[in-house]
Design a protein around this motif. Sequence first.
Motif, PDB file in Angstrom:
ATOM      1  N   TYR A 108      -4.698   5.849  -2.329  1.00  0.00           N
ATOM      2  CA  TYR A 108      -5.840   5.120  -1.900  1.00  0.00           C
ATOM      3  C   TYR A 108      -6.004   5.272  -0.302  1.00  0.00           C
ATOM      4  O   TYR A 108      -4.755   4.927   0.395  1.00  0.00           O
ATOM      5  N   VAL A 137     -13.531   5.467   6.077  1.00  0.00           N
ATOM      6  CA  VAL A 137     -11.986   5.696   6.564  1.00  0.00           C
ATOM      7  C   VAL A 137     -12.134   6.237   7.779  1.00  0.00           C
ATOM      8  O   VAL A 137     -12.558   6.877   8.530  1.00  0.00           O
ATOM      9  N   LEU A 144     -10.113   1.134   6.355  1.00  0.00           N
ATOM     10  CA  LEU A 144     -11.616   1.071   6.305  1.00  0.00           C
ATOM     11  C   LEU A 144     -11.991   0.045   7.179  1.00  0.00           C
ATOM     12  O   LEU A 144     -11.792  -1.059   7.358  1.00  0.00           O
ATOM     13  N   TRP A 168     -14.025  -1.480  -3.162  1.00  0.00           N
ATOM     14  CA  TRP A 168     -12.742  -0.521  -3.167  1.00  0.00           C
ATOM     15  C   TRP A 168     -12.865   0.560  -3.878  1.00  0.00           C
ATOM     16  O   TRP A 168     -12.312   1.531  -3.752  1.00  0.00           O
ATOM     17  N   GLN A 218      -2.635  -2.277  -4.836  1.00  0.00           N
ATOM     18  CA  GLN A 218      -3.924  -1.880  -5.126  1.00  0.00           C
ATOM     19  C   GLN A 218      -3.462  -1.246  -6.776  1.00  0.00           C
ATOM     20  O   GLN A 218      -4.495  -1.595  -7.566  1.00  0.00           O
ATOM     21  N   SER A 228     -12.252   3.455  -1.362  1.00  0.00           N
ATOM     22  CA  SER A 228     -10.798   3.662  -1.071  1.00  0.00           C
ATOM     23  C   SER A 228     -10.194   4.742  -1.688  1.00  0.00           C
ATOM     24  O   SER A 228      -8.984   5.276  -1.199  1.00  0.00           O
ATOM     25  N   SER A 237      -6.469   2.907   2.706  1.00  0.00           N
ATOM     26  CA  SER A 237      -6.461   1.441   3.091  1.00  0.00           C
ATOM     27  C   SER A 237      -7.208   1.045   4.329  1.00  0.00           C
ATOM     28  O   SER A 237      -7.704   0.094   4.739  1.00  0.00           O
ATOM     29  N   GLY A 265      -5.196  -4.667   2.326  1.00  0.00           N
ATOM     30  CA  GLY A 265      -5.735  -3.802   1.436  1.00  0.00           C
ATOM     31  C   GLY A 265      -6.325  -4.293   0.461  1.00  0.00           C
ATOM     32  O   GLY A 265      -6.844  -5.741   0.591  1.00  0.00           O
ATOM     33  N   CYS A 266      -6.237  -3.810  -0.661  1.00  0.00           N
ATOM     34  CA  CYS A 266      -6.939  -4.235  -1.974  1.00  0.00           C
ATOM     35  C   CYS A 266      -5.768  -4.988  -2.687  1.00  0.00           C
ATOM     36  O   CYS A 266      -5.284  -4.729  -3.624  1.00  0.00           O
TER      37      CYS A 266
END
Length: 384
Positions: free
Chosen positions: A31, A41, A35, A19, A54, A23, A33, A364-365
């Motif tokens: 960020y 991206v 990916l 990340w 995140q 990101s 998300s 996401g992260c």
Amino acid sequence: MRYSNFYKDALLNDIIPFWEKNSLDKVDGGYFSCLDNQGKVYDTDKFMWLQARQAWIFSMLYGEVEQNSTWLNIAKSGIDFIVKNGMDGEGNFYFSTTRSGSALVQPYNIFTDCFAAMALCQYGKVSGDEESLILAEKTYQNIRKRSSSPKGIYEKNTGGRQLKSFALPMILANLVLELEGILKKEEVNEVLENIVHDIMYGFLDKETGLIFESVRPDGTHDDSFEGRLINPGHGLEAMWFVIDIAARNNDKKLIEKAVNTIIHILEYAWDNKYGGIYYFMDVRGKPPLQLEHDQKLWWVHLEALIALAKAYECTKDKSVFDWFQKVHNYAWTHFSDQENGEWFGYLNREGKIHLNLKGGKWKGCFHTPRAMYQCWKSFEGVGL
């Protein structure tokens, strides 16, 4: 295998670097998300709850793992984007924006506000930013005001079928613990007590030992798609929240009840033919409404790992550890991308990759690094 070292290494040398590398929007802040499997991206829209999640992750890492200035700066980028672009005039958080921050989707989802409050509070604590803490508390109070009608004017249901949803009390259990340092002690204790009672005596069914996703206001079950729905991931996630609350209060009986529920859910939701945990199930075995019901999702298995790690930390029960190993082995052989890092999010029932991505509108992260951290700490606590 020493599980504490395994999960620590996965967090710090696999998940977080993925990340960090892929990101960060160094032009507009916040960020990306969306990916692909290699971290490239493929869409620049920003989903506010993933921005908040995140920001929370990197704030938490700074506070709990290492005071790494890079992590704090990454968290600040997300917080700044959220504060600048995330809210309407009444302090409700938009669901999504363009890359530069123009609102795209109205603030229909109260869970975005919950994650925003978590991120603001965590960042405020570790950075000393008082304005973030003030906004976190304001956001929380706004959530409480909206909790009786979370979607407000964006609600589609007519009210003809009265059901209460498990999702909000589940997330509030975690949110209140996160905000404990900025809320009054009496309020924290009262809210947690009410939420735990609602979860364990309202949504947890005595007969089946399962958590229902929706129940009638009196706790009885409705014979409908919604009333029969079981979401194993939500139940497992809620149980580790309950374990955290019970440990905070030294409530061994509540821990035991939560651990038993974890096992009941896994025994019910495990796919004995292909392995893994089903996404959705109908408690009567009828066709579920959700077409993706038999897919295997990353977050469901990660929540199971956390729940089992915490359950074992509290009980040292071999049957719990056996389940952890079973879920661990399935998850790491199916979701983990050994070539490009991080986890795939979506598998079909057979365990084959369904969507070749690492992030999007929903992933996401958050779930992956949070699970790595929680499993690391739980096994570190028991010397494994």
